[in-house]
Design a protein around this motif. Structure first.
Motif, mmCIF file in Angstrom:
data_model
loop_
_atom_site.group_PDB
_atom_site.id
_atom_site.type_symbol
_atom_site.label_atom_id
_atom_site.label_comp_id
_atom_site.label_asym_id
_atom_site.label_seq_id
_atom_site.Cartn_x
_atom_site.Cartn_y
_atom_site.Cartn_z
ATOM 1 N N VAL A 128 0.823 -1.220 0.000
ATOM 2 C CA VAL A 128 0.000 0.000 0.000
ATOM 3 C C VAL A 128 0.855 1.268 0.000
ATOM 4 C CG1 VAL A 128 -1.654 1.351 1.370
ATOM 5 C CG2 VAL A 128 -2.063 -1.090 0.954
ATOM 6 N N PRO A 129 1.902 1.371 0.837
ATOM 7 C CA PRO A 129 2.711 2.608 0.788
ATOM 8 C C PRO A 129 3.312 2.863 -0.593
ATOM 9 C CG PRO A 129 3.174 1.411 2.809
ATOM 10 C CD PRO A 129 2.304 0.518 1.976
ATOM 11 N N ALA A 130 3.732 1.812 -1.291
ATOM 12 C CA ALA A 130 4.321 1.995 -2.626
ATOM 13 C C ALA A 130 3.280 2.487 -3.634
ATOM 14 C CB ALA A 130 4.941 0.683 -3.103
ATOM 15 N N VAL A 131 2.053 1.962 -3.525
ATOM 16 C CA VAL A 131 0.987 2.392 -4.440
ATOM 17 C C VAL A 131 0.595 3.846 -4.142
ATOM 18 C CG1 VAL A 131 -1.441 2.013 -5.037
ATOM 19 C CG2 VAL A 131 0.126 0.083 -4.887
ATOM 20 N N ARG A 132 0.477 4.166 -2.842
ATOM 21 C CA ARG A 132 0.145 5.546 -2.452
ATOM 22 C C ARG A 132 1.204 6.519 -2.976
ATOM 23 N NH1 ARG A 132 0.345 4.906 2.917
ATOM 24 N NH2 ARG A 132 -1.813 4.310 3.253
ATOM 25 N N GLU A 133 2.467 6.115 -2.822
ATOM 26 C CA GLU A 133 3.585 6.947 -3.285
ATOM 27 C C GLU A 133 3.533 7.137 -4.811
ATOM 28 O OE1 GLU A 133 6.067 8.433 -1.652
ATOM 29 O OE2 GLU A 133 7.550 8.804 -3.222
ATOM 30 N N MET A 134 3.150 6.064 -5.524
ATOM 31 C CA MET A 134 3.065 6.163 -6.989
ATOM 32 C C MET A 134 1.988 7.183 -7.392
ATOM 33 S SD MET A 134 2.687 3.125 -9.845
ATOM 34 C CE MET A 134 4.154 2.231 -9.402
ATOM 35 N N PHE A 135 0.847 7.148 -6.704
ATOM 36 C CA PHE A 135 -0.197 8.153 -6.968
ATOM 37 C C PHE A 135 0.347 9.562 -6.726
ATOM 38 C CE2 PHE A 135 -3.841 5.040 -6.335
ATOM 39 C CZ PHE A 135 -4.424 5.283 -7.566
ATOM 40 N N TYR A 136 1.013 9.720 -5.593
ATOM 41 C CA TYR A 136 1.504 11.058 -5.229
ATOM 42 C C TYR A 136 2.504 11.566 -6.265
ATOM 43 C CZ TYR A 136 3.617 14.851 -2.668
ATOM 44 O OH TYR A 136 4.091 16.092 -2.317
ATOM 45 N N GLN A 137 3.452 10.707 -6.625
ATOM 46 C CA GLN A 137 4.484 11.122 -7.577
ATOM 47 C C GLN A 137 3.906 11.374 -8.970
ATOM 48 O OE1 GLN A 137 7.308 12.119 -6.726
ATOM 49 N NE2 GLN A 137 7.587 11.222 -4.687
ATOM 50 N N GLU B 94 -6.997 14.083 1.162
ATOM 51 C CA GLU B 94 -6.136 14.909 0.317
ATOM 52 C C GLU B 94 -4.723 14.315 0.350
ATOM 53 O OE1 GLU B 94 -7.298 17.704 -1.337
ATOM 54 O OE2 GLU B 94 -9.282 17.168 -0.576
ATOM 55 N N LEU B 95 -4.158 14.122 -0.829
ATOM 56 C CA LEU B 95 -2.795 13.572 -0.913
ATOM 57 C C LEU B 95 -1.788 14.725 -0.841
ATOM 58 C CD1 LEU B 95 -2.494 10.772 -3.642
ATOM 59 C CD2 LEU B 95 -2.117 10.597 -1.189
ATOM 60 N N THR B 96 -1.688 15.336 0.323
ATOM 61 C CA THR B 96 -0.764 16.458 0.505
ATOM 62 C C THR B 96 0.604 15.941 0.951
ATOM 63 O OG1 THR B 96 -1.400 16.628 2.805
ATOM 64 C CG2 THR B 96 -2.670 17.948 1.232
#
Ligand code: SF4
Length: 355
Positions: A318-327, A342-344
């Motif tokens: 999950v952290p890797a997927v969240r990070e991919m969205f953010y980036q 919010e992905l702040t």
């Protein structure tokens, strides 16, 4: 720039999907051409405008494994080629722990339970009940199971299942032992039992014809018009799983091509009353910049992986997927109940601190 491509893009911006011939023309584009870049970019803009630059984070666990009689030629569990032996079933307590781990961050849209083609109904119903009780109300529960009939789907719905991911796959009945009609009957039975249904153009390999892809995209369009694809439509490429007839990169399409096909699917779905989240599998940034906005973290057994637990192999957490969205510039995650986070930068830092 090819004027025909410009015309299709302008139509999509006005909410008019391309024709079958126009889809074929787009599928024939060189994936690295300016025209393909324009198609991917237009789909990216269109979907982000419609959703407020939001994505959905999904998680899946494979809960059982055995040499599968459906014998899909692209799968690591196919009985003819698999390196797995025996029948391993994940204990219900472990399934629940995995579900809780996926949902721990509080931003999971849906959690998927995945089985092989045939499955033990009592075990699956027990998993549904236990996982539903453990998941927050903001996370949907979806089944990625084999074929079944209305009597099972009604019980699954009562046990807490929200929907199914079930697909008539490319090459169904020729690359697999499953008649396409059986897949369609399952989808209809689940829908009529009150479950939502998700569709996908998959698995796309290097030899998959543009005609087959176009036909499938229009089936998904028709499916969306009939059933509504409230959660997801999408695209998935076939991995060259070692030991299968499609082993090796030469049998795979690139993420650039996958991104193009996903972008074309966005155009095909553009006039749907309930525009679906556009999924891509496996997660990749090219697709997230091409209209895709739904990606999976995975654990447990995985048909695209020869590792017993895909979280140690191909699967992202999950952290890797969240990070991919953010980036990839997404600024919101939507949850299964429609609420948002919010992905702040502060949110990302908080999630990293939580571990
Ligand atoms: S893809 Fe699914 S149905 Fe096909 S062999 Fe693999 S586990 Fe069985």
């Amino acid at each position: 720039m090819d004027q025909r491509v410009t015309d299709v893009i302008n139509k999509a911006r006005e909410g008019v999907p391309p024709t079958y011939d126009e889809v074929l023309m787009l599928l024939e584009l060189d994936e690295a051409s300016p025209e393909a870049t324009a198609v991917r970019g237009a789909a990216n803009d269109l979907v982000r405008e419609r959703t407020g630059n939001a994505g959905i984070l999904l998680g899946q666990v494979g809960i059982d494994v055995y040499p599968c009689e459906a014998d899909c030629q692209f799968c690591s569990f196919a009985k003819s080629t698999t390196c797995f032996t025996g029948h391993t079933t994940m204990p219900v307590d472990e399934v629940v722990e995995r579900a809780k781990e996926f949902a721990r961050g509080g931003d999971l849209y849906a959690f998927y339970l995945m089985t092989m083609n045939s499955f033990k109904e009592d075990y699956v119903l027990e998993c549904i009940r236990a996982v539903r009780a453990a998941l927050p109300a903001t996370t949907k529960l979806i089944g990625n199971f084999g074929d079944s009939d209305a009597s099972f789907w009604k019980k699954a719905k009562e046990a807490g299942l929200d929907g199914i991911y079930h697909v008539k796959r490319l090459g169904e009945g020729t690359l697999t032992e499953i008649p396409p009609e059986r897949r369609e009957a399952t989808i209809r039975a689940a829908w009529e039992s009150g479950l939502s249904v998700q569709d996908c153009c998959e698995p796309i390999g290097a030899e998959t014809s543009n005609e087959d892809i176009a036909t499938r995209l229009f089936e998904i369009q028709a499916h969306g018009r009939e059933y509504g694809l409230h959660d997801c439509a999408g695209v998935m490429k076939r991995n060259g799983v070692p030991g299968t007839p499609f082993e090796g990169l030469q049998n795979e399409i690139t993420n650039m091509r996958l991104g193009l096909i996903g972008a074309i699917e966005c155009f095909v779905m553009v006039d749907q009353e309930d525009f679906p989240w556009m999924a891509v599998h496996e997660p990749n940034v090219v697709s997230l910049m091409s209209g895709a906005n739904a990606i999976w973290a995975e654990t447990g057994f995985n048909p695209r992986d020869t590792s017993e637990d895909t979280s140690a192999g191909r699967g992202l957490d999950v952290p890797a997927v969240r990070e991919m969205f953010y980036q990839a510039g997404f600024r919101k995650l939507v949850l299964g109940d429609g609420s948002t986070v919010e992905l702040t930068p502060e949110y990302m830092a908080q999630k990293i601190a939580e571990g």
